[in-house]
Design an enzyme around this catalytic site. Structure first.
Site, PDB file in Angstrom:
ATOM      1  N   GLU A  21       0.777  -1.067   0.150  1.00 43.86           N
ATOM      2  CA  GLU A  21      -0.080   0.004  -0.067  1.00 43.86           C
ATOM      3  C   GLU A  21       0.808   1.307  -0.063  1.00 43.86           C
ATOM      4  O   GLU A  21       0.406   2.322  -0.130  1.00 43.86           O
ATOM      5  CB  GLU A  21      -0.859   0.101   1.190  1.00 43.86           C
ATOM      6  CG  GLU A  21      -1.912  -1.320   1.285  1.00 43.86           C
ATOM      7  CD  GLU A  21      -2.789  -0.646   2.383  1.00 43.86           C
ATOM      8  OE1 GLU A  21      -4.002  -0.711   2.342  1.00 43.86           O
ATOM      9  OE2 GLU A  21      -2.416  -0.960   3.699  1.00 43.86           O
ATOM     10  N   TYR A  53     -18.298  25.556   0.068  1.00 46.04           N
ATOM     11  CA  TYR A  53     -18.054  24.149  -0.400  1.00 46.04           C
ATOM     12  C   TYR A  53     -16.770  24.001  -1.042  1.00 46.04           C
ATOM     13  O   TYR A  53     -16.114  22.984  -0.914  1.00 46.04           O
ATOM     14  CB  TYR A  53     -19.139  23.510  -1.041  1.00 46.04           C
ATOM     15  CG  TYR A  53     -20.648  23.744  -0.372  1.00 46.04           C
ATOM     16  CD1 TYR A  53     -20.854  23.470   1.059  1.00 46.04           C
ATOM     17  CD2 TYR A  53     -21.548  24.031  -1.297  1.00 46.04           C
ATOM     18  CE1 TYR A  53     -21.990  23.579   1.289  1.00 46.04           C
ATOM     19  CE2 TYR A  53     -22.969  24.584  -0.783  1.00 46.04           C
ATOM     20  CZ  TYR A  53     -23.343  24.329   0.638  1.00 46.04           C
ATOM     21  OH  TYR A  53     -24.445  24.289   1.058  1.00 46.04           O
ATOM     22  N   VAL A  72      -6.400   4.927   8.708  1.00 41.36           N
ATOM     23  CA  VAL A  72      -7.476   5.841   8.410  1.00 41.36           C
ATOM     24  C   VAL A  72      -7.747   6.900   9.713  1.00 41.36           C
ATOM     25  O   VAL A  72      -8.264   7.944   9.628  1.00 41.36           O
ATOM     26  CB  VAL A  72      -8.902   5.037   7.890  1.00 41.36           C
ATOM     27  CG1 VAL A  72      -9.899   6.020   7.975  1.00 41.36           C
ATOM     28  CG2 VAL A  72      -8.370   4.165   6.757  1.00 41.36           C
ATOM     29  N   GLU A  73      -7.501   6.285  10.775  1.00 46.87           N
ATOM     30  CA  GLU A  73      -7.843   6.823  11.899  1.00 46.87           C
ATOM     31  C   GLU A  73      -6.904   8.212  12.077  1.00 46.87           C
ATOM     32  O   GLU A  73      -7.434   9.239  12.365  1.00 46.87           O
ATOM     33  CB  GLU A  73      -7.481   6.096  13.167  1.00 46.87           C
ATOM     34  CG  GLU A  73      -8.416   5.006  13.381  1.00 46.87           C
ATOM     35  CD  GLU A  73      -8.209   3.775  12.755  1.00 46.87           C
ATOM     36  OE1 GLU A  73      -8.884   2.747  12.943  1.00 46.87           O
ATOM     37  OE2 GLU A  73      -7.363   3.831  11.648  1.00 46.87           O
ATOM     38  N   LYS A  98     -12.805   3.583   3.546  1.00 45.17           N
ATOM     39  CA  LYS A  98     -11.874   2.884   2.543  1.00 45.17           C
ATOM     40  C   LYS A  98     -12.562   1.982   1.838  1.00 45.17           C
ATOM     41  O   LYS A  98     -12.253   0.566   2.337  1.00 45.17           O
ATOM     42  CB  LYS A  98     -10.529   2.630   3.528  1.00 45.17           C
ATOM     43  CG  LYS A  98      -9.263   1.989   2.521  1.00 45.17           C
ATOM     44  CD  LYS A  98      -8.102   2.053   3.577  1.00 45.17           C
ATOM     45  CE  LYS A  98      -6.818   1.419   2.564  1.00 45.17           C
ATOM     46  NZ  LYS A  98      -5.741   1.203   3.403  1.00 45.17           N
TER      47      LYS A  98
END
Length: 117
Positions: A21, A53, A72-73, A98
């Site tokens: 990854e 936005y 991801v945290e 994810k």
């Protein structure tokens, strides 16, 4: 408090703990909800008083381009802090998904709520 949201925002970033990854960019899907008083913008139909936005998207995209996290945290925590500082909203909810991270699931991820301190 009113809520402003951006749903299904996709960004490519370097994310993952495994060696394979670390050399590829992967898609993350973001759902963001911000506490934001929309009355000043609505009262005068004034874009300058609304949460922009496009500016939020540009901020998130710029963050994702340089991010290099294993978790991801960590991505979620750092992005939330960055958005709170840059835009000054009182609170935000951020869901980071994810897709494809687990073959048995459509997606995995985290959802956090943070506020300015």
């Amino acid at each position: 408090m009113d809520k402003v949201f951006i749903e299904g925002l996709e960004v490519d970033t370097l994310i993952g703990a495994y060696d394979w990854e670390r050399g590829i960019r992967q898609c993350l899907r973001l759902d963001l909800t911000f506490s934001w008083d929309i009355r000043p913008a609505a009262a005068g139909d004034d874009l300058s008083k609304a949460l922009d936005y496009a500016a939020v998207y540009q901020h998130v995209q710029a963050f994702a381009v340089v991010a290099k996290f294993e978790l991801v945290e960590t991505f979620a925590e750092r992005l939330a802090a960055s958005l709170l500082e840059a835009f000054g909203m009182p609170t935000l909810r951020l869901r980071v998904t994810k897709p494809g991270a687990n073959a048995a699931a459509q997606a995995v991820g985290v959802e956090i709520e943070r506020s300015r301190t």
